[in-house]
Design a protein around this motif. Structure first.
Motif, PDB file in Angstrom:
ATOM      1  N   TRP A 157      23.865  14.335  36.911  1.00 44.00           N
ATOM      2  CA  TRP A 157      22.529  14.250  36.329  1.00 44.00           C
ATOM      3  C   TRP A 157      22.600  14.146  34.810  1.00 44.00           C
ATOM      4  CZ3 TRP A 157      18.460  12.619  38.487  1.00 44.00           C
ATOM      5  CH2 TRP A 157      18.169  12.884  39.825  1.00 44.00           C
ATOM      6  N   LEU A 158      23.502  14.903  34.209  1.00 38.28           N
ATOM      7  CA  LEU A 158      23.662  14.840  32.757  1.00 38.28           C
ATOM      8  C   LEU A 158      24.079  13.438  32.327  1.00 38.28           C
ATOM      9  CD1 LEU A 158      23.779  16.263  30.006  1.00 38.28           C
ATOM     10  CD2 LEU A 158      26.135  16.942  30.548  1.00 38.28           C
ATOM     11  N   GLY A 159      25.029  12.857  33.058  1.00 46.24           N
ATOM     12  CA  GLY A 159      25.477  11.505  32.732  1.00 46.24           C
ATOM     13  C   GLY A 159      24.376  10.474  32.911  1.00 46.24           C
ATOM     14  N   GLN A 160      23.631  10.572  33.999  1.00 45.32           N
ATOM     15  CA  GLN A 160      22.556   9.604  34.239  1.00 45.32           C
ATOM     16  C   GLN A 160      21.463   9.702  33.178  1.00 45.32           C
ATOM     17  OE1 GLN A 160      21.414   8.668  38.524  1.00 45.32           O
ATOM     18  NE2 GLN A 160      22.413  10.640  38.800  1.00 45.32           N
ATOM     19  N   ALA A 161      21.173  10.924  32.736  1.00 46.85           N
ATOM     20  CA  ALA A 161      20.138  11.097  31.709  1.00 46.85           C
ATOM     21  C   ALA A 161      20.592  10.529  30.373  1.00 46.85           C
ATOM     22  CB  ALA A 161      19.792  12.577  31.566  1.00 46.85           C
ATOM     23  N   HIS A 162      21.890  10.560  30.102  1.00 46.65           N
ATOM     24  CA  HIS A 162      22.412   9.906  28.899  1.00 46.65           C
ATOM     25  C   HIS A 162      22.395   8.386  29.076  1.00 46.65           C
ATOM     26  CE1 HIS A 162      23.677  12.998  26.105  1.00 46.65           C
ATOM     27  NE2 HIS A 162      24.278  13.681  27.058  1.00 46.65           N
ATOM     28  N   ALA A 163      22.868   7.912  30.226  1.00 48.70           N
ATOM     29  CA  ALA A 163      22.962   6.467  30.460  1.00 48.70           C
ATOM     30  C   ALA A 163      21.591   5.799  30.435  1.00 48.70           C
ATOM     31  CB  ALA A 163      23.653   6.207  31.795  1.00 48.70           C
ATOM     32  N   ALA A 164      20.558   6.525  30.855  1.00 44.11           N
ATOM     33  CA  ALA A 164      19.213   5.950  30.902  1.00 44.11           C
ATOM     34  C   ALA A 164      18.685   5.596  29.517  1.00 44.11           C
ATOM     35  CB  ALA A 164      18.252   6.926  31.583  1.00 44.11           C
ATOM     36  N   GLU A 165      19.232   6.215  28.476  1.00 40.50           N
ATOM     37  CA  GLU A 165      18.791   5.911  27.114  1.00 40.50           C
ATOM     38  C   GLU A 165      19.283   4.536  26.657  1.00 40.50           C
ATOM     39  OE1 GLU A 165      16.684   7.706  25.758  1.00 40.50           O
ATOM     40  OE2 GLU A 165      16.914   9.779  26.432  1.00 40.50           O
ATOM     41  N   VAL A 170      15.892  16.263  31.152  1.00 35.02           N
ATOM     42  CA  VAL A 170      16.903  16.308  32.217  1.00 35.02           C
ATOM     43  C   VAL A 170      18.220  16.832  31.651  1.00 35.02           C
ATOM     44  CG1 VAL A 170      18.293  14.933  33.817  1.00 35.02           C
ATOM     45  CG2 VAL A 170      15.864  14.447  33.561  1.00 35.02           C
ATOM     46  N   ARG A 171      18.590  16.328  30.489  1.00 31.91           N
ATOM     47  CA  ARG A 171      19.837  16.789  29.868  1.00 31.91           C
ATOM     48  C   ARG A 171      19.764  18.280  29.558  1.00 31.91           C
ATOM     49  NH1 ARG A 171      19.058  11.753  27.240  1.00 31.91           N
ATOM     50  NH2 ARG A 171      18.330  12.716  25.313  1.00 31.91           N
ATOM     51  N   GLU A 172      18.613  18.721  29.095  1.00 34.11           N
ATOM     52  CA  GLU A 172      18.446  20.141  28.785  1.00 34.11           C
ATOM     53  C   GLU A 172      18.580  20.995  30.045  1.00 34.11           C
ATOM     54  OE1 GLU A 172      14.926  23.083  27.070  1.00 34.11           O
ATOM     55  OE2 GLU A 172      14.909  20.951  26.553  1.00 34.11           O
ATOM     56  N   ALA A 173      17.942  20.546  31.138  1.00 34.31           N
ATOM     57  CA  ALA A 173      18.013  21.301  32.391  1.00 34.31           C
ATOM     58  C   ALA A 173      19.434  21.303  32.954  1.00 34.31           C
ATOM     59  CB  ALA A 173      17.040  20.707  33.410  1.00 34.31           C
ATOM     60  N   ALA A 174      20.104  20.149  32.888  1.00 32.69           N
ATOM     61  CA  ALA A 174      21.470  20.066  33.404  1.00 32.69           C
ATOM     62  C   ALA A 174      22.407  20.967  32.602  1.00 32.69           C
ATOM     63  CB  ALA A 174      21.957  18.619  33.365  1.00 32.69           C
ATOM     64  N   ARG A 175      22.257  20.964  31.290  1.00 30.90           N
ATOM     65  CA  ARG A 175      23.114  21.817  30.456  1.00 30.90           C
ATOM     66  C   ARG A 175      22.833  23.294  30.720  1.00 30.90           C
ATOM     67  NH1 ARG A 175      21.809  17.913  26.119  1.00 30.90           N
ATOM     68  NH2 ARG A 175      23.610  16.528  25.843  1.00 30.90           N
ATOM     69  N   ALA A 176      21.560  23.623  30.956  1.00 31.97           N
ATOM     70  CA  ALA A 176      21.231  25.015  31.271  1.00 31.97           C
ATOM     71  C   ALA A 176      21.913  25.439  32.566  1.00 31.97           C
ATOM     72  CB  ALA A 176      19.717  25.183  31.381  1.00 31.97           C
ATOM     73  N   GLY A 177      21.891  24.546  33.560  1.00 33.95           N
ATOM     74  CA  GLY A 177      22.555  24.855  34.815  1.00 33.95           C
ATOM     75  C   GLY A 177      24.060  24.974  34.658  1.00 33.95           C
ATOM     76  N   LEU A 178      24.645  24.088  33.871  1.00 32.98           N
ATOM     77  CA  LEU A 178      26.086  24.148  33.637  1.00 32.98           C
ATOM     78  C   LEU A 178      26.459  25.417  32.878  1.00 32.98           C
ATOM     79  CD1 LEU A 178      26.646  20.407  32.668  1.00 32.98           C
ATOM     80  CD2 LEU A 178      27.522  21.534  34.718  1.00 32.98           C
ATOM     81  N   GLY A 179      25.581  25.817  31.960  1.00 28.63           N
ATOM     82  CA  GLY A 179      25.854  27.039  31.216  1.00 28.63           C
ATOM     83  C   GLY A 179      25.793  28.274  32.088  1.00 28.63           C
ATOM     84  N   GLU A 180      24.893  28.259  33.070  1.00 27.96           N
ATOM     85  CA  GLU A 180      24.745  29.424  33.948  1.00 27.96           C
ATOM     86  C   GLU A 180      25.744  29.416  35.098  1.00 27.96           C
ATOM     87  OE1 GLU A 180      21.411  31.436  36.948  1.00 27.96           O
ATOM     88  OE2 GLU A 180      20.800  29.922  35.473  1.00 27.96           O
ATOM     89  N   LEU A 181      25.976  28.240  35.682  1.00 25.41           N
ATOM     90  CA  LEU A 181      26.784  28.156  36.897  1.00 25.41           C
ATOM     91  C   LEU A 181      28.212  27.688  36.657  1.00 25.41           C
ATOM     92  CD1 LEU A 181      24.078  26.412  39.111  1.00 25.41           C
ATOM     93  CD2 LEU A 181      24.549  28.866  38.945  1.00 25.41           C
ATOM     94  N   GLY A 182      28.471  27.158  35.466  1.00 26.71           N
ATOM     95  CA  GLY A 182      29.788  26.605  35.202  1.00 26.71           C
ATOM     96  C   GLY A 182      29.845  25.137  35.601  1.00 26.71           C
ATOM     97  N   PRO A 183      30.997  24.485  35.422  1.00 27.94           N
ATOM     98  CA  PRO A 183      31.130  23.053  35.737  1.00 27.94           C
ATOM     99  C   PRO A 183      30.720  22.750  37.179  1.00 27.94           C
ATOM    100  CG  PRO A 183      33.047  23.839  34.541  1.00 27.94           C
ATOM    101  CD  PRO A 183      32.244  25.055  34.888  1.00 27.94           C
ATOM    102  N   ASP A 184      29.900  21.718  37.332  1.00 27.37           N
ATOM    103  CA  ASP A 184      29.397  21.357  38.657  1.00 27.37           C
ATOM    104  C   ASP A 184      29.241  19.840  38.724  1.00 27.37           C
ATOM    105  OD1 ASP A 184      27.827  22.414  41.240  1.00 27.37           O
ATOM    106  OD2 ASP A 184      26.733  20.711  40.384  1.00 27.37           O
ATOM    107  N   PRO A 185      29.810  19.173  39.733  1.00 26.18           N
ATOM    108  CA  PRO A 185      29.754  17.705  39.800  1.00 26.18           C
ATOM    109  C   PRO A 185      28.339  17.145  39.846  1.00 26.18           C
ATOM    110  CG  PRO A 185      31.367  18.573  41.357  1.00 26.18           C
ATOM    111  CD  PRO A 185      30.612  19.745  40.824  1.00 26.18           C
ATOM    112  N   VAL A 186      27.458  17.783  40.593  1.00 21.76           N
ATOM    113  CA  VAL A 186      26.095  17.269  40.735  1.00 21.76           C
ATOM    114  C   VAL A 186      25.345  17.347  39.409  1.00 21.76           C
ATOM    115  CG1 VAL A 186      23.881  17.607  41.875  1.00 21.76           C
ATOM    116  CG2 VAL A 186      25.992  17.809  43.189  1.00 21.76           C
ATOM    117  N   LEU A 187      25.443  18.481  38.739  1.00 22.44           N
ATOM    118  CA  LEU A 187      24.749  18.629  37.459  1.00 22.44           C
ATOM    119  C   LEU A 187      25.363  17.732  36.391  1.00 22.44           C
ATOM    120  CD1 LEU A 187      24.114  22.490  37.370  1.00 22.44           C
ATOM    121  CD2 LEU A 187      22.518  20.655  37.965  1.00 22.44           C
ATOM    122  N   LEU A 188      26.669  17.535  36.443  1.00 22.35           N
ATOM    123  CA  LEU A 188      27.307  16.615  35.500  1.00 22.35           C
ATOM    124  C   LEU A 188      26.868  15.176  35.763  1.00 22.35           C
ATOM    125  CD1 LEU A 188      30.866  18.193  35.393  1.00 22.35           C
ATOM    126  CD2 LEU A 188      29.338  17.911  33.430  1.00 22.35           C
TER     127      LEU A 188
END
Length: 273
Positions: free
Chosen positions: A42-50, A22-40
């Motif tokens: 998902w990135l946060g939730q994938a970190h918090a789940a650990e 999930v973190r990999e996919a979210a970062r890929a989206g952020l890299g392509e689309l730029g900062p985005d609240p929804v993808l951020l």
């Protein structure tokens, strides 16, 4: 690729426990689309789940970056509140203070009856529990785990019997439960696992017999004067522990395989685009 596609990929991977993916996919989206609240989010939730301190810090950074872009985003606010309330208030007093502010903000924004308000109520209710509530919840979770393990043992036993008759269980695909079951059947095949299969087929009786034998051996060693105190009898529990370890490994292996299949589908879609 559009944001909705990245969001869908994050959702699919998160559902089966592929948090790193999930973190990999979210970062890929952020890299392509730029900062985005929804993808951020998902990135946060994938970190918090650990549920680790380093990942919690990364999750907080993602949530704060997302809220800087969309300060009233309910998904980000609720996710950040969950992180703050879960954190140790002595180790991270700043998060506890921010949690109070987030709760106030959510009560203003989340309408009664909404999914976000339900999440807020669930999180704040959990954070305000006493020791007795924690004890009851722990007991309920333990009972649920026992029931789940017993159900899995029955399913594995049925699947092993079907495999012995030459019946194919079919391709599990991206079904997590089916993949876990297929992995368990694979791990429990062969003569050397015959005892483990027997224990799982009669799980409740096996546990009762194991505990009785362990206590009996310890008592016999002490009563006979061989030892003043004995824990040697608990060695008889090793086969049961090995059987449970097989099931845990099967769950992990099944999850890894499903995540790999989902990623493979995503890669094929990218190649075809």
């Amino acid at each position: 690729m559009e944001r909705q596609q990245y969001e869908q990929r994050c959702s699919e991977l998160y559902e089966v426990g592929g948090y790193a993916e999930v973190r990999e996919a979210a970062r890929a989206g952020l890299g392509e689309l730029g900062p985005d609240p929804v993808l951020l989010c998902w990135l946060g939730q994938a970190h918090a789940a650990e549920d680790e301190d380093d990942h919690d810090a990364e999750a907080e950074a993602a949530y704060r970056e997302g809220l800087a872009l969309a300060q009233d985003d309910l998904g980000l606010l609720v996710s950040y509140l969950e992180l703050c309330l879960r954190s140790d208030s002595f180790t991270y007093p700043g998060r506890a203070a921010r949690g109070a502010a987030l709760r106030t903000r959510l009560e203003e924004l989340a309408p009664p009856g909404s999914a976000e308000r339900a999440r807020v109520d669930a999180v704040t209710g959990w954070a305000g529990r006493g020791y007795w509530d924690d004890f009851k919840d722990s007991a309920a979770q333990a009972r649920s785990r026992r029931e789940g393990a017993a159900e899995q043992s029955m399913q594995v036993t049925d699947a092993l019997r079907s495999a012995a008759r030459g019946e194919s269980g079919g391709e599990p695909g991206e079904d997590l439960r089916a993949a876990e079951l297929a992995a368990a059947v694979e791990l429990l095949q062969g003569r050397r696992n015959a005892l483990l299969r027997l224990l799982l087929a009669h799980r409740a009786a096996a546990y009762a017999l194991t505990v009785g034998l362990c206590l009996g051996v310890n008592q016999a060693l002490v009563s006979s004067g061989t030892l003043r105190f004995s824990l040697w009898g608990w060695l008889l529990g090793i086969p049961m522990a090995a059987a449970e370890a097989k099931l845990r490994r099967a769950r992990r292996l099944g999850r890894e395989r499903v995540v790999a299949r989902i990623r493979d589908r995503h890669e094929r879609a990218d190649a075809a685009a």
